[in-house]
Scaffold this motif. Structure first.
Motif, mmCIF file in Angstrom:
data_model
loop_
_atom_site.group_PDB
_atom_site.id
_atom_site.type_symbol
_atom_site.label_atom_id
_atom_site.label_comp_id
_atom_site.label_asym_id
_atom_site.label_seq_id
_atom_site.Cartn_x
_atom_site.Cartn_y
_atom_site.Cartn_z
ATOM 1 N N ARG A 31 29.360 41.213 19.430
ATOM 2 C CA ARG A 31 29.342 42.638 19.775
ATOM 3 C C ARG A 31 29.719 42.879 21.234
ATOM 4 N NH1 ARG A 31 24.216 45.636 17.240
ATOM 5 N NH2 ARG A 31 23.390 44.986 19.236
ATOM 6 N N LEU A 32 30.488 41.979 21.801
ATOM 7 C CA LEU A 32 30.916 42.136 23.192
ATOM 8 C C LEU A 32 32.433 42.283 23.236
ATOM 9 C CD1 LEU A 32 28.785 39.390 24.965
ATOM 10 C CD2 LEU A 32 28.493 41.877 25.164
ATOM 11 N N PRO A 33 32.958 42.965 24.267
ATOM 12 C CA PRO A 33 34.404 43.117 24.374
ATOM 13 C C PRO A 33 35.067 41.872 24.970
ATOM 14 C CG PRO A 33 33.336 44.327 26.120
ATOM 15 C CD PRO A 33 32.234 43.756 25.266
ATOM 16 N N LEU A 34 34.885 40.732 24.285
ATOM 17 C CA LEU A 34 35.475 39.472 24.731
ATOM 18 C C LEU A 34 35.635 38.591 23.500
ATOM 19 C CD1 LEU A 34 36.202 38.039 27.479
ATOM 20 C CD2 LEU A 34 34.012 36.866 27.258
ATOM 21 N N CYS A 35 36.835 37.991 23.326
ATOM 22 C CA CYS A 35 37.027 37.132 22.155
ATOM 23 C C CYS A 35 36.560 35.715 22.482
ATOM 24 C CB CYS A 35 38.491 37.148 21.705
ATOM 25 S SG CYS A 35 39.603 36.215 22.766
ATOM 26 N N ALA A 36 36.394 34.895 21.455
ATOM 27 C CA ALA A 36 35.868 33.534 21.659
ATOM 28 C C ALA A 36 36.816 32.714 22.531
ATOM 29 C CB ALA A 36 35.645 32.859 20.305
ATOM 30 N N GLY A 37 38.119 32.876 22.322
ATOM 31 C CA GLY A 37 39.102 32.101 23.086
ATOM 32 C C GLY A 37 39.023 32.422 24.567
ATOM 33 N N CYS A 38 39.044 33.722 24.891
ATOM 34 C CA CYS A 38 38.979 34.106 26.313
ATOM 35 C C CYS A 38 37.639 33.704 26.922
ATOM 36 C CB CYS A 38 39.210 35.608 26.466
ATOM 37 S SG CYS A 38 40.927 36.092 26.158
ATOM 38 N N ARG A 39 36.560 33.812 26.140
ATOM 39 C CA ARG A 39 35.243 33.435 26.675
ATOM 40 C C ARG A 39 35.232 31.956 27.062
ATOM 41 N NH1 ARG A 39 30.815 33.482 22.329
ATOM 42 N NH2 ARG A 39 32.055 31.657 21.801
ATOM 43 N N ASP A 40 35.806 31.107 26.189
ATOM 44 C CA ASP A 40 35.792 29.668 26.470
ATOM 45 C C ASP A 40 36.668 29.312 27.663
ATOM 46 O OD1 ASP A 40 34.108 29.480 24.374
ATOM 47 O OD2 ASP A 40 35.586 28.690 22.955
ATOM 48 N N GLU A 41 37.672 30.143 27.932
ATOM 49 C CA GLU A 41 38.567 29.834 29.054
ATOM 50 C C GLU A 41 38.082 30.391 30.392
ATOM 51 O OE1 GLU A 41 42.555 30.952 28.086
ATOM 52 O OE2 GLU A 41 42.567 29.604 26.346
ATOM 53 N N LEU A 42 36.977 31.118 30.395
ATOM 54 C CA LEU A 42 36.461 31.660 31.662
ATOM 55 C C LEU A 42 36.078 30.507 32.602
ATOM 56 C CD1 LEU A 42 34.197 34.589 30.381
ATOM 57 C CD2 LEU A 42 36.420 34.767 31.504
ATOM 58 N N PRO A 43 36.152 30.731 33.923
ATOM 59 C CA PRO A 43 35.848 29.646 34.870
ATOM 60 C C PRO A 43 34.341 29.419 35.026
ATOM 61 C CG PRO A 43 36.473 31.620 36.058
ATOM 62 C CD PRO A 43 36.631 31.946 34.606
ATOM 63 N N HIS A 76 22.006 30.031 41.668
ATOM 64 C CA HIS A 76 22.688 29.790 40.397
ATOM 65 C C HIS A 76 23.802 30.800 40.227
ATOM 66 C CE1 HIS A 76 19.255 27.284 39.296
ATOM 67 N NE2 HIS A 76 18.510 28.253 39.833
ATOM 68 N N ALA A 77 24.968 30.319 39.825
ATOM 69 C CA ALA A 77 26.090 31.214 39.544
ATOM 70 C C ALA A 77 26.635 30.879 38.173
ATOM 71 C CB ALA A 77 27.183 31.043 40.595
ATOM 72 N N ALA A 78 27.048 31.918 37.431
ATOM 73 C CA ALA A 78 27.613 31.672 36.105
ATOM 74 C C ALA A 78 29.048 31.167 36.210
ATOM 75 C CB ALA A 78 27.554 32.949 35.261
ATOM 76 N N PHE A 79 29.813 31.705 37.187
ATOM 77 C CA PHE A 79 31.243 31.429 37.258
ATOM 78 C C PHE A 79 31.690 31.126 38.675
ATOM 79 C CE2 PHE A 79 30.653 34.578 33.847
ATOM 80 C CZ PHE A 79 31.174 33.858 32.785
ATOM 81 N N ARG A 80 32.854 30.463 38.762
ATOM 82 C CA ARG A 80 33.595 30.461 40.011
ATOM 83 C C ARG A 80 34.293 31.803 40.114
ATOM 84 N NH1 ARG A 80 37.718 27.650 39.299
ATOM 85 N NH2 ARG A 80 37.237 26.774 37.267
ATOM 86 N N TYR A 81 34.474 32.315 41.312
ATOM 87 C CA TYR A 81 35.184 33.586 41.494
ATOM 88 C C TYR A 81 36.675 33.289 41.406
ATOM 89 C CZ TYR A 81 36.242 38.216 43.374
ATOM 90 O OH TYR A 81 36.693 39.510 43.538
ATOM 91 N N ALA A 82 37.190 33.314 40.203
ATOM 92 C CA ALA A 82 38.590 32.984 39.945
ATOM 93 C C ALA A 82 39.040 33.896 38.817
ATOM 94 C CB ALA A 82 38.692 31.516 39.533
ATOM 95 N N PRO A 83 40.363 34.045 38.615
ATOM 96 C CA PRO A 83 40.818 34.890 37.516
ATOM 97 C C PRO A 83 40.218 34.405 36.194
ATOM 98 C CG PRO A 83 42.674 34.228 38.894
ATOM 99 C CD PRO A 83 41.478 33.452 39.362
ATOM 100 N N PRO A 84 39.870 35.296 35.248
ATOM 101 C CA PRO A 84 39.970 36.758 35.357
ATOM 102 C C PRO A 84 38.693 37.420 35.879
ATOM 103 C CG PRO A 84 39.359 36.172 33.141
ATOM 104 C CD PRO A 84 39.425 34.868 33.909
ATOM 105 N N LEU A 230 26.661 36.405 39.548
ATOM 106 C CA LEU A 230 27.660 36.281 38.488
ATOM 107 C C LEU A 230 28.710 35.257 38.900
ATOM 108 C CD1 LEU A 230 28.782 37.411 35.769
ATOM 109 C CD2 LEU A 230 30.090 39.029 37.156
ATOM 110 N N CYS A 231 29.279 35.397 40.093
ATOM 111 C CA CYS A 231 30.326 34.472 40.540
ATOM 112 C C CYS A 231 30.056 33.959 41.940
ATOM 113 C CB CYS A 231 31.695 35.128 40.649
ATOM 114 S SG CYS A 231 32.084 36.347 39.499
ATOM 115 N N ARG A 232 30.522 32.743 42.148
ATOM 116 C CA ARG A 232 30.435 32.140 43.467
ATOM 117 C C ARG A 232 31.852 31.985 43.997
ATOM 118 N NH1 ARG A 232 29.845 30.435 48.199
ATOM 119 N NH2 ARG A 232 28.043 29.160 48.792
ATOM 120 N N ALA A 233 32.128 32.684 45.091
ATOM 121 C CA ALA A 233 33.427 32.523 45.740
ATOM 122 C C ALA A 233 33.360 31.301 46.642
ATOM 123 C CB ALA A 233 33.743 33.766 46.556
ATOM 124 N N GLY A 234 34.432 30.542 46.711
ATOM 125 C CA GLY A 234 34.457 29.385 47.608
ATOM 126 C C GLY A 234 34.463 29.847 49.047
#
Ligand SMILES: [Zn+2]
Ligand SMILES: [Zn+2]
Length: 235
Positions: A31-43, A76-84, A230-234
């Motif tokens: 129920r989120l606006p994100l497909c499985a493929g794009c979710r798996d490719e997130l940084p 704790h950060a979920a992501f690297r601050y990178a595209p997208p 949410l994101c950690r910028a280098g």
């Protein structure tokens, strides 16, 4: 009450508008606006410094934190601050897209659960100064924290801390100037009265801003203060 209303709105939106992936337009999952493929490719950020969430090849403590430990007990950060993620965060910040807050909040909550981030008694979003809040209309850390709190069943309080001083934008400043810029920027108006707090922000860069809030909370008597972002910028 609020949570019931939020859940009803989620269900209604999912019914009215089956979510489409905000990145590629395919069908969303969970129920989120994100497909499985794009979710798996997130940084997703797998291994990082446990004190500042700086990406590292193996989990541990980075050189910066060894030389000068930050005020927080953990980060704790979920992501690297990178595209997208940069696009999603910019949308969250300036586009007034509250739907993105639901998505990014869900992703942050997923990371917290999957990686067993220690569960705090309370989440406190890093507050914006009133003038900036008035310009922007809403506070992205606050909407993000509300979504994370709702999903993890952790209370959120954005009234215990205040940004008492408007600060110049941190971009373009070096580490030392950033620390100086935000020193004394926050006041704890009412001690939260719990032992373990996580302060939450959308992006962490050097950690100077969030560190100033952590210091204020520690001075107000909170024993353990972690940083969730949410994101950690280098650097
Ligand atoms: Zn997609
Ligand atoms: Zn570190």
């Amino acid at each position: 009450m609020t949570r019931k209303v939020d859940e009803a709105i989620d269900a209604l939106l999912a019914y009215l508008l089956p979510p489409q992936c905000t990145l590629c337009g395919a069908a969303g999952v969970d129920r989120l606006p994100l497909c499985a493929g794009c979710r798996d490719e997130l940084p997703w950020l797998a291994t990082a410094c446990r004190l500042c969430a700086q990406p590292l090849p193996v989990a541990g403590v980075c050189g910066h934190c060894l030389r000068r430990p930050p005020p927080q007990d953990g980060a704790h950060a979920a992501f690297r601050y990178a595209p997208p993620l940069d696009r999603l965060v910019q949308g969250l910040k300036f586009g007034r897209r509250l739907g993105l807050a639901r998505l990014t909040g869900a992703l942050l909550a997923q990371a917290a659960t999957a990686q067993h981030w220690p569960r705090p008694d309370l989440l406190i979003p890093v507050p914006l100064h009133d003038t900036r809040l008035r310009q922007r209309g809403y506070d992205q850390a606050q909407v993000l924290a509300r979504e994370v709190g709702r999903r993890l069943d952790v209370p959120v309080n954005w009234r215990t801390c205040q940004r008492v001083r408007a600060t110049a934008p941190q971009s373009g400043l070096d580490r030392v100037a950033r620390r100086r810029n935000v020193r004394g920027a926050f006041a704890v108006t009412k001690p939260p009265g719990v032992d373990h707090v996580a302060v939450l922000d959308d992006v962490m860069t050097t950690g100077a801003t969030v560190g100033a809030l952590v210091t204020a909370l520690k001075r107000a008597g909170v024993a353990q203060v972690d940083v969730w972002t949410l994101c950690r910028a280098g650097r």
